[in-house]
Design a protein around this motif. Structure first.
Motif, PDB file in Angstrom:
ATOM      1  N   ARG A  36       0.835  -1.203   0.000  1.00 32.69           N
ATOM      2  CA  ARG A  36       0.000   0.000   0.000  1.00 32.69           C
ATOM      3  C   ARG A  36       0.873   1.258   0.000  1.00 32.69           C
ATOM      4  NH1 ARG A  36      -5.046  -1.416  -0.056  1.00 32.69           N
ATOM      5  NH2 ARG A  36      -5.731  -3.403   0.847  1.00 32.69           N
ATOM      6  N   GLY A  37       2.093   1.143   0.519  1.00 33.09           N
ATOM      7  CA  GLY A  37       3.027   2.263   0.427  1.00 33.09           C
ATOM      8  C   GLY A  37       3.421   2.562  -1.013  1.00 33.09           C
ATOM      9  N   VAL A  38       3.602   1.513  -1.815  1.00 35.03           N
ATOM     10  CA  VAL A  38       3.898   1.707  -3.235  1.00 35.03           C
ATOM     11  C   VAL A  38       2.723   2.386  -3.926  1.00 35.03           C
ATOM     12  CG1 VAL A  38       4.344   0.535  -5.432  1.00 35.03           C
ATOM     13  CG2 VAL A  38       5.503  -0.238  -3.354  1.00 35.03           C
ATOM     14  N   VAL A  39       1.515   1.953  -3.604  1.00 32.97           N
ATOM     15  CA  VAL A  39       0.318   2.564  -4.196  1.00 32.97           C
ATOM     16  C   VAL A  39       0.258   4.048  -3.847  1.00 32.97           C
ATOM     17  CG1 VAL A  39      -2.195   2.535  -4.280  1.00 32.97           C
ATOM     18  CG2 VAL A  39      -0.931   0.375  -4.127  1.00 32.97           C
ATOM     19  N   ALA A  40       0.528   4.374  -2.594  1.00 39.36           N
ATOM     20  CA  ALA A  40       0.505   5.785  -2.170  1.00 39.36           C
ATOM     21  C   ALA A  40       1.579   6.584  -2.908  1.00 39.36           C
ATOM     22  CB  ALA A  40       0.718   5.870  -0.658  1.00 39.36           C
ATOM     23  N   GLN A  41       2.732   5.977  -3.114  1.00 37.34           N
ATOM     24  CA  GLN A  41       3.811   6.654  -3.841  1.00 37.34           C
ATOM     25  C   GLN A  41       3.385   6.958  -5.278  1.00 37.34           C
ATOM     26  OE1 GLN A  41       7.466   4.438  -4.018  1.00 37.34           O
ATOM     27  NE2 GLN A  41       8.395   5.820  -5.495  1.00 37.34           N
ATOM     28  N   VAL A  42       2.750   5.985  -5.922  1.00 31.20           N
ATOM     29  CA  VAL A  42       2.301   6.186  -7.301  1.00 31.20           C
ATOM     30  C   VAL A  42       1.239   7.282  -7.355  1.00 31.20           C
ATOM     31  CG1 VAL A  42       1.117   5.117  -9.249  1.00 31.20           C
ATOM     32  CG2 VAL A  42       2.879   3.843  -8.007  1.00 31.20           C
ATOM     33  N   ARG A  43       0.303   7.262  -6.420  1.00 34.01           N
ATOM     34  CA  ARG A  43      -0.714   8.317  -6.377  1.00 34.01           C
ATOM     35  C   ARG A  43      -0.073   9.696  -6.231  1.00 34.01           C
ATOM     36  NH1 ARG A  43      -5.984   6.907  -5.788  1.00 34.01           N
ATOM     37  NH2 ARG A  43      -6.464   4.715  -5.309  1.00 34.01           N
ATOM     38  N   ASP A  48      -2.874  13.750 -10.798  1.00 36.66           N
ATOM     39  CA  ASP A  48      -3.942  14.212 -11.700  1.00 36.66           C
ATOM     40  C   ASP A  48      -4.569  13.075 -12.496  1.00 36.66           C
ATOM     41  OD1 ASP A  48      -1.497  13.830 -12.978  1.00 36.66           O
ATOM     42  OD2 ASP A  48      -1.924  15.297 -14.547  1.00 36.66           O
ATOM     43  N   ALA A  49      -4.107  11.838 -12.298  1.00 35.00           N
ATOM     44  CA  ALA A  49      -4.671  10.706 -13.033  1.00 35.00           C
ATOM     45  C   ALA A  49      -6.042  10.338 -12.486  1.00 35.00           C
ATOM     46  CB  ALA A  49      -3.732   9.512 -12.970  1.00 35.00           C
ATOM     47  N   ARG A  50      -6.894   9.796 -13.363  1.00 38.53           N
ATOM     48  CA  ARG A  50      -8.257   9.462 -12.965  1.00 38.53           C
ATOM     49  C   ARG A  50      -8.325   8.169 -12.152  1.00 38.53           C
ATOM     50  NH1 ARG A  50     -13.207   9.857 -17.191  1.00 38.53           N
ATOM     51  NH2 ARG A  50     -12.502  12.022 -17.027  1.00 38.53           N
ATOM     52  N   HIS A  51      -7.466   7.189 -12.482  1.00 37.53           N
ATOM     53  CA  HIS A  51      -7.529   5.879 -11.837  1.00 37.53           C
ATOM     54  C   HIS A  51      -6.126   5.388 -11.485  1.00 37.53           C
ATOM     55  CE1 HIS A  51     -11.704   5.629 -13.201  1.00 37.53           C
ATOM     56  NE2 HIS A  51     -11.281   5.896 -14.423  1.00 37.53           N
ATOM     57  N   HIS A  52      -6.035   4.759 -10.321  1.00 35.28           N
ATOM     58  CA  HIS A  52      -4.821   4.055  -9.899  1.00 35.28           C
ATOM     59  C   HIS A  52      -5.258   2.654  -9.448  1.00 35.28           C
ATOM     60  CE1 HIS A  52      -2.439   7.772  -9.969  1.00 35.28           C
ATOM     61  NE2 HIS A  52      -3.439   8.357  -9.327  1.00 35.28           N
ATOM     62  N   SER A  69      -6.996  -6.582  -4.692  1.00 40.16           N
ATOM     63  CA  SER A  69      -7.079  -5.859  -5.959  1.00 40.16           C
ATOM     64  C   SER A  69      -8.112  -4.752  -5.818  1.00 40.16           C
ATOM     65  CB  SER A  69      -7.448  -6.795  -7.114  1.00 40.16           C
ATOM     66  OG  SER A  69      -8.757  -7.322  -6.943  1.00 40.16           O
ATOM     67  N   SER A  70      -8.005  -3.754  -6.675  1.00 43.67           N
ATOM     68  CA  SER A  70      -8.955  -2.633  -6.648  1.00 43.67           C
ATOM     69  C   SER A  70      -9.123  -2.079  -8.056  1.00 43.67           C
ATOM     70  CB  SER A  70      -8.455  -1.521  -5.722  1.00 43.67           C
ATOM     71  OG  SER A  70      -9.226  -0.337  -5.890  1.00 43.67           O
ATOM     72  N   ASP A  71     -10.380  -1.799  -8.422  1.00 45.21           N
ATOM     73  CA  ASP A  71     -10.678  -1.179  -9.715  1.00 45.21           C
ATOM     74  C   ASP A  71     -10.581   0.347  -9.654  1.00 45.21           C
ATOM     75  OD1 ASP A  71     -11.353  -3.630 -11.093  1.00 45.21           O
ATOM     76  OD2 ASP A  71     -13.198  -3.651  -9.919  1.00 45.21           O
ATOM     77  N   ASP A  72     -10.534   0.912  -8.478  1.00 45.02           N
ATOM     78  CA  ASP A  72     -10.375   2.364  -8.260  1.00 45.02           C
ATOM     79  C   ASP A  72     -11.252   3.199  -9.195  1.00 45.02           C
ATOM     80  OD1 ASP A  72      -9.256   4.551  -6.872  1.00 45.02           O
ATOM     81  OD2 ASP A  72      -7.818   4.883  -8.493  1.00 45.02           O
ATOM     82  N   VAL A  99      -1.580   0.225 -11.930  1.00 39.69           N
ATOM     83  CA  VAL A  99      -1.734   0.764 -13.278  1.00 39.69           C
ATOM     84  C   VAL A  99      -2.498   2.079 -13.188  1.00 39.69           C
ATOM     85  CG1 VAL A  99      -2.650   0.437 -15.595  1.00 39.69           C
ATOM     86  CG2 VAL A  99      -1.647  -1.504 -14.371  1.00 39.69           C
ATOM     87  N   THR A 100      -1.830   3.121 -13.609  1.00 39.23           N
ATOM     88  CA  THR A 100      -2.385   4.471 -13.585  1.00 39.23           C
ATOM     89  C   THR A 100      -2.926   4.795 -14.972  1.00 39.23           C
ATOM     90  OG1 THR A 100      -0.777   5.147 -11.900  1.00 39.23           O
ATOM     91  CG2 THR A 100      -1.804   6.895 -13.222  1.00 39.23           C
ATOM     92  N   ARG A 101      -4.163   5.246 -15.027  1.00 41.52           N
ATOM     93  CA  ARG A 101      -4.777   5.536 -16.327  1.00 41.52           C
ATOM     94  C   ARG A 101      -5.067   7.024 -16.486  1.00 41.52           C
ATOM     95  NH1 ARG A 101     -10.819   4.025 -18.600  1.00 41.52           N
ATOM     96  NH2 ARG A 101     -10.445   4.657 -20.763  1.00 41.52           N
ATOM     97  N   TYR A 102      -4.649   7.542 -17.653  1.00 42.46           N
ATOM     98  CA  TYR A 102      -5.061   8.870 -18.100  1.00 42.46           C
ATOM     99  C   TYR A 102      -6.038   8.677 -19.260  1.00 42.46           C
ATOM    100  CZ  TYR A 102      -1.438  11.217 -15.353  1.00 42.46           C
ATOM    101  OH  TYR A 102      -0.659  11.704 -14.328  1.00 42.46           O
ATOM    102  N   PHE A 103      -7.287   9.072 -19.061  1.00 41.92           N
ATOM    103  CA  PHE A 103      -8.342   8.841 -20.046  1.00 41.92           C
ATOM    104  C   PHE A 103      -8.080   9.650 -21.308  1.00 41.92           C
ATOM    105  CE2 PHE A 103     -12.854   9.822 -21.423  1.00 41.92           C
ATOM    106  CZ  PHE A 103     -13.062   8.568 -21.987  1.00 41.92           C
ATOM    107  N   GLY A 104      -8.231   8.982 -22.462  1.00 40.82           N
ATOM    108  CA  GLY A 104      -7.933   9.639 -23.732  1.00 40.82           C
ATOM    109  C   GLY A 104      -9.145  10.123 -24.493  1.00 40.82           C
ATOM    110  N   GLY A 105     -10.325  10.017 -23.888  1.00 46.43           N
ATOM    111  CA  GLY A 105     -11.522  10.529 -24.543  1.00 46.43           C
ATOM    112  C   GLY A 105     -12.324   9.512 -25.311  1.00 46.43           C
ATOM    113  N   VAL A 106     -11.808   8.276 -25.421  1.00 44.29           N
ATOM    114  CA  VAL A 106     -12.522   7.222 -26.144  1.00 44.29           C
ATOM    115  C   VAL A 106     -12.870   6.110 -25.161  1.00 44.29           C
ATOM    116  CG1 VAL A 106     -12.411   5.523 -28.011  1.00 44.29           C
ATOM    117  CG2 VAL A 106     -11.296   7.754 -28.275  1.00 44.29           C
TER     118      VAL A 106
END
Length: 211
Positions: A36-43, A48-52, A69-72, A99-106
Motif C-alpha cells: 500500500r506504500g507503493v500505491v501511495a507513492q504512485v498516487r 492528476d490521473a483518474r484511476h490508480h 485488488s482494486s478497480d479504483d 496501473v495508472t490511467r489517463y483517459f484519452g476521450g474514447v
C-alpha cells in the motif's frame, strides 16, 4: 514455492490504447503495508490521473498468500482482478502492480478495459528478473584467526555460502547450508578437524532464477 521480485525492485512502463495512457508500476513488496506504500507513492507521483488500479500478492510462510485488488473507480471487474490474474499466471509472490490511467476521450468498453489493464501489467513484467526463495540451515564454525581466511575461501570454492564472519579470539563463520548430510564431510575436510558445527537456526535465502 513461487518466485519473487528481487529486493528493492521497481519498474515502470507505459502502453497506449485508443489515446488512453496506462502507466504500469511493478515493485517488490514483503507486506501488505509495503504494497500500500507503493500505491501511495504512485498516487503522489501522478496526482492528476483518474484511476490508480492495483493488485498485489504477499506470500506468507505456511499460510495462504494475501491477495488484494482494486478497480479504483473503473467498472467492477475490469481492472484490479484482471491485473491480479496476470500476477497469478506469472507465479509471482511479494509483488505489487499499480496501473495508472489517463483517459484519452474514447470509451474502451468492459472488454477493452480488461485487455488494457492486463496488457499493461504483462508489459511491465516482460524480462523482469526473479529470485527463488530457498530454505537454508545456518551453521556456526569456530576457527582460529590464522585459519579463517583460508577456510572461508575454501568454503566458498566448494559452493557453501558464508553469510557472516565475527572476529574475536576465535572467528565464528556463519555458513548457509542446503544439504547438511553432504556439507558436514566438506566442512570437516576443509577445517581439517572433526569440528561439529553450531546450529544457528534457519533462514530463507533468495537465489537468482536463471533466465
Amino acid at each position: 514455492m513461487r518466485s519473487w521480485l528481487p529486493q528493492g525492485f521497481f519498474a515502470r512502463t507505459e502502453i497506449e490504447v485508443k489515446r488512453s495512457r496506462f502507466l504500469a508500476t511493478l515493485a517488490r513488496a514483503d507486506s501488505e503495508e509495503q504494497a500500500r506504500g507503493v500505491v501511495a507513492q504512485v498516487r503522489g507521483t501522478f496526482p492528476d490521473a483518474r484511476h490508480h488500479c492495483l493488485a498485489f500478492i504477499i506470500d506468507l510462510p505456511d499460510a495462504q498468500p494475501i491477495e488484494r485488488s482494486s478497480d479504483d473507480g473503473e467498472p467492477a471487474g475490469t481492472a484490479g482482478m484482471p491485473m491480479l490474474e496476470v500476477l497469478r499466471g506469472a507465479e509471482l509472490g511479494h509483488v505489487v502492480a499499480v496501473v495508472t490511467r489517463y483517459f484519452g476521450g474514447v470509451l474502451l468498453g468492459t472488454g477493452g478495459l480488461v485487455r488494457a489493464y492486463s496488457d499493461a501489467v504483462a508489459a511491465v513484467l516482460a524480462d523482469t528478473p526473479r529470485v527463488v526463495p530457498q530454505r537454508r540451515i545456518l551453521w556456526g564454525l569456530d576457527v582460529s584467526p590464522a585459519e579463517a581466511g583460508r577456510v572461508q575461501g575454501a568454503l566458498l570454492n566448494r559452493g557453501l555460502e558464508v553469510v557472516d564472519a565475527d572476529w574475536g579470539a576465535t572467528v565464528r563463520l556463519t555458513v548457509a547450508v542446503a544439504d547438511p548430510d553432504a556439507a558436514l564431510p566438506v566442512v570437516r575436510e576443509l577445517t581439517q578437524s572433526e569440528l561439529t558445527p553450531v546450529d544457528l537456526g534457519v533462514r530463507i535465502v533468495e537465489v537468482p532464477l536463471a533466465p
